[in-house]
Enzyme design. Structure first.
Site, PDB file in Angstrom:
ATOM      1  N   SER A  91       1.059  -1.232   0.031  1.00 19.73           N
ATOM      2  CA  SER A  91       0.515   0.025   0.130  1.00 19.73           C
ATOM      3  C   SER A  91       0.902   1.859  -0.225  1.00 19.73           C
ATOM      4  O   SER A  91       1.675   1.207   0.543  1.00 19.73           O
ATOM      5  CB  SER A  91      -0.778  -0.266   1.439  1.00 19.73           C
ATOM      6  OG  SER A  91      -1.233   1.050   1.293  1.00 19.73           O
ATOM      7  N   TYR A  96      -1.804  -1.256  10.042  1.00 20.49           N
ATOM      8  CA  TYR A  96      -1.820  -1.737   8.472  1.00 20.49           C
ATOM      9  C   TYR A  96      -0.627  -1.785   7.773  1.00 20.49           C
ATOM     10  O   TYR A  96      -0.361  -2.997   7.296  1.00 20.49           O
ATOM     11  CB  TYR A  96      -3.107  -0.642   8.359  1.00 20.49           C
ATOM     12  CG  TYR A  96      -2.708  -0.849   6.815  1.00 20.49           C
ATOM     13  CD1 TYR A  96      -3.839  -2.413   6.147  1.00 20.49           C
ATOM     14  CD2 TYR A  96      -2.570  -0.386   5.669  1.00 20.49           C
ATOM     15  CE1 TYR A  96      -4.334  -2.417   5.230  1.00 20.49           C
ATOM     16  CE2 TYR A  96      -3.160  -0.394   4.340  1.00 20.49           C
ATOM     17  CZ  TYR A  96      -4.013  -1.379   3.919  1.00 20.49           C
ATOM     18  OH  TYR A  96      -4.060  -1.407   3.067  1.00 20.49           O
TER      19      TYR A  96
HETATM   20  P1  NDP Z   1     -12.026  -4.982  -0.388  1.00 23.50           P
HETATM   21  O1  NDP Z   1     -12.688  -4.948   0.830  1.00 23.50           O
HETATM   22  O2  NDP Z   1     -12.553  -4.518  -1.784  1.00 23.50           O
HETATM   23  O3  NDP Z   1     -11.694  -6.513  -0.849  1.00 23.50           O
HETATM   24  C1  NDP Z   1     -11.302  -7.170   0.014  1.00 23.50           C
HETATM   25  C2  NDP Z   1     -11.045  -9.147  -0.698  1.00 23.50           C
HETATM   26  O4  NDP Z   1     -10.427 -10.008   0.149  1.00 23.50           O
HETATM   27  C3  NDP Z   1     -12.887  -9.705  -0.753  1.00 23.50           C
HETATM   28  O5  NDP Z   1     -12.902 -10.896  -2.097  1.00 23.50           O
HETATM   29  C4  NDP Z   1     -12.243 -10.259   0.488  1.00 23.50           C
HETATM   30  O6  NDP Z   1     -13.949 -11.289   0.807  1.00 23.50           O
HETATM   31  C5  NDP Z   1     -11.048 -10.669   0.390  1.00 23.50           C
HETATM   32  N1  NDP Z   1     -10.729 -11.388   2.050  1.00 23.50           N
HETATM   33  C6  NDP Z   1     -11.311 -11.005   3.366  1.00 23.50           C
HETATM   34  N2  NDP Z   1     -10.309 -11.502   4.378  1.00 23.50           N
HETATM   35  C7  NDP Z   1     -10.589 -12.788   3.673  1.00 23.50           C
HETATM   36  C8  NDP Z   1      -9.794 -14.159   3.815  1.00 23.50           C
HETATM   37  N3  NDP Z   1      -8.935 -14.149   4.964  1.00 23.50           N
HETATM   38  N4  NDP Z   1      -9.570 -14.773   3.076  1.00 23.50           N
HETATM   39  C9  NDP Z   1      -9.725 -14.633   2.059  1.00 23.50           C
HETATM   40  N5  NDP Z   1     -10.444 -13.565   1.298  1.00 23.50           N
HETATM   41  C10 NDP Z   1     -10.660 -12.588   1.905  1.00 23.50           C
HETATM   42  O7  NDP Z   1     -10.762  -4.484  -0.412  1.00 23.50           O
HETATM   43  P2  NDP Z   1      -9.353  -3.929  -1.717  1.00 23.50           P
HETATM   44  O8  NDP Z   1      -9.765  -4.739  -2.998  1.00 23.50           O
HETATM   45  O9  NDP Z   1      -9.786  -2.683  -1.890  1.00 23.50           O
HETATM   46  O10 NDP Z   1      -7.842  -4.297  -1.164  1.00 23.50           O
HETATM   47  C11 NDP Z   1      -7.206  -5.100  -1.985  1.00 23.50           C
HETATM   48  C12 NDP Z   1      -6.144  -5.278  -1.227  1.00 23.50           C
HETATM   49  O11 NDP Z   1      -5.064  -4.368  -1.948  1.00 23.50           O
HETATM   50  C13 NDP Z   1      -5.526  -5.539   0.123  1.00 23.50           C
HETATM   51  O12 NDP Z   1      -4.667  -6.189   0.117  1.00 23.50           O
HETATM   52  C14 NDP Z   1      -5.776  -4.489   0.422  1.00 23.50           C
HETATM   53  O13 NDP Z   1      -4.779  -4.162   1.841  1.00 23.50           O
HETATM   54  C15 NDP Z   1      -4.847  -3.612  -0.289  1.00 23.50           C
HETATM   55  N6  NDP Z   1      -5.282  -2.057  -0.603  1.00 23.50           N
HETATM   56  C16 NDP Z   1      -6.252  -1.497  -1.257  1.00 23.50           C
HETATM   57  C17 NDP Z   1      -5.860  -0.282  -1.197  1.00 23.50           C
HETATM   58  C18 NDP Z   1      -7.292   0.170  -1.339  1.00 23.50           C
HETATM   59  O14 NDP Z   1      -7.144   1.819  -1.353  1.00 23.50           O
HETATM   60  N7  NDP Z   1      -8.514   0.390  -1.582  1.00 23.50           N
HETATM   61  C19 NDP Z   1      -5.015   0.936  -1.031  1.00 23.50           C
HETATM   62  C20 NDP Z   1      -3.924  -0.216  -1.284  1.00 23.50           C
HETATM   63  C21 NDP Z   1      -3.999  -1.463  -0.605  1.00 23.50           C
HETATM   64  P3  NDP Z   1     -14.736 -12.097   1.047  1.00 23.50           P
HETATM   65  O15 NDP Z   1     -15.994 -10.541   0.519  1.00 23.50           O
HETATM   66  O16 NDP Z   1     -15.221 -13.090   0.820  1.00 23.50           O
HETATM   67  O17 NDP Z   1     -14.343 -11.542   2.297  1.00 23.50           O
END
Ligand code: NDP
Length: 241
Positions: A136, A149
């Site tokens: 991130s 985080y």
């Molecule tokens: P979202 O909250 O939109 O989506 C998160 C996804 O992760 C969902 O599909 C969720 O599935 C899944 N997930 C959560 N917990 C688990 C678990 N224990 N096992 C398997 N799957 C899991 O997040 P983003 O798409 O925004 O984030 C994706 C990545 O990008 C993360 O690592 C985040 O830290 C990183 N990131 C995001 C930023 C942002 O601004 N959005 C900025 C920088 C980095 P389910 O719904 O089934 O739980």
């Protein structure tokens, strides 16, 4: 056909990565933890565009579940070529106020989850494969409230660099993408409209990132054209840091 596993692909950035990789002729394993309907919808979207996909439930915090995820991918398709480790959760609050159970939850998913996925990838990915983690841009900003985080995302960048050296001999590359704020549930949930606008205004383009902005970078790193990019962290944030 080459196969990609995308963790956390039911929503947000992972979902965009799954759809983008499918459009590039990867068979895609759409991992999710709890959002079965959303994951099934991603599979339908890929299939209706002529692609191949399979939804597999697995909590990345569990090593057993991650092994099952990879088993499912190998059983459905003939091997694993690309892994995108996108599953993650956000937490925000001063270090002094982080509760032990919140620490365990976030470390469990973001750090142990990343480690579980990297370990299983190291054991199983085919030669010339690709492993892409999600860090991130918060690591560059060091804003108050991001202590826990950022600790997990610092860990992602740490393991990426070592894995790149451990696996590089087989033509495998390991990199991370470090997005700035992206308009997904993870970023938007719990923020006021004013906070969202303020953070959107940090980018020269005065907008938030979109999941496709990140998926494009991930798809490049997954491609043969990126064979000489290894052990790197690519910031995709419109230029905020
Ligand atoms: P979202 O909250 O939109 O989506 C998160 C996804 O992760 C969902 O599909 C969720 O599935 C899944 N997930 C959560 N917990 C688990 C678990 N224990 N096992 C398997 N799957 C899991 O997040 P983003 O798409 O925004 O984030 C994706 C990545 O990008 C993360 O690592 C985040 O830290 C990183 N990131 C995001 C930023 C942002 O601004 N959005 C900025 C920088 C980095 P389910 O719904 O089934 O739980």
């Amino acid at each position: 056909m080459r196969t990609a596993i995308v963790t956390g692909a039911s929503r947000g950035i992972g979902r965009a990565c799954a759809i983008t990789l499918a459009a590039q002729r990867f068979a895609v394993v759409v991992n999710y933890a709890g959002s079965a309907d959303e994951a099934a919808q991603v599979v339908r979207e890929i299939e209706s565009a002529g692609g191949k996909a399979l939804a597999v439930q697995a909590d990345v915090a569990s090593a057993t579940a991650v092994a099952r995820l990879f088993d499912g991918a190998e059983a459905a398709f003939d091997g694993i070529d690309v892994v995108v480790s996108s599953a993650g959760v956000m937490t925000n609050g001063p270090i002094a106020e982080v509760a032990d159970d919140e620490f365990d939850r976030v470390i469990g998913i973001n750090l142990r989850g990343t480690f579980n996925v990297f370990r299983e990838t190291a054991r199983r990915v085919r030669d010339d494969g690709r492993l892409i983690g999600l860090s991130s841009t918060t690591l560059a900003l060091n804003a108050p409230g991001y202590g826990l985080y950022n600790a997990t995302k610092g860990a992602v960048e740490g393991i990426v660099r070592v894995a790149a050296k451990e696996l590089g001999g087989r033509g495998i590359t390991v990199n991370a993408v470090a997005p700035g704020p992206v308009e997904t549930g993870l970023f938007l949930d719990g923020k006021s409209e004013a906070d969202v606008q303020r953070m959107a205004g940090m980018a020269p383009q005065k907008r938030l990132g979109r999941p496709d902005d990140i998926a494009g970078v991930v798809a490049f790193l997954a491609s043969p054209q990126a064979a000489w990019v290894n052990g790197q962290v690519v910031r995709a944030n419109g230029g905020i840091a």
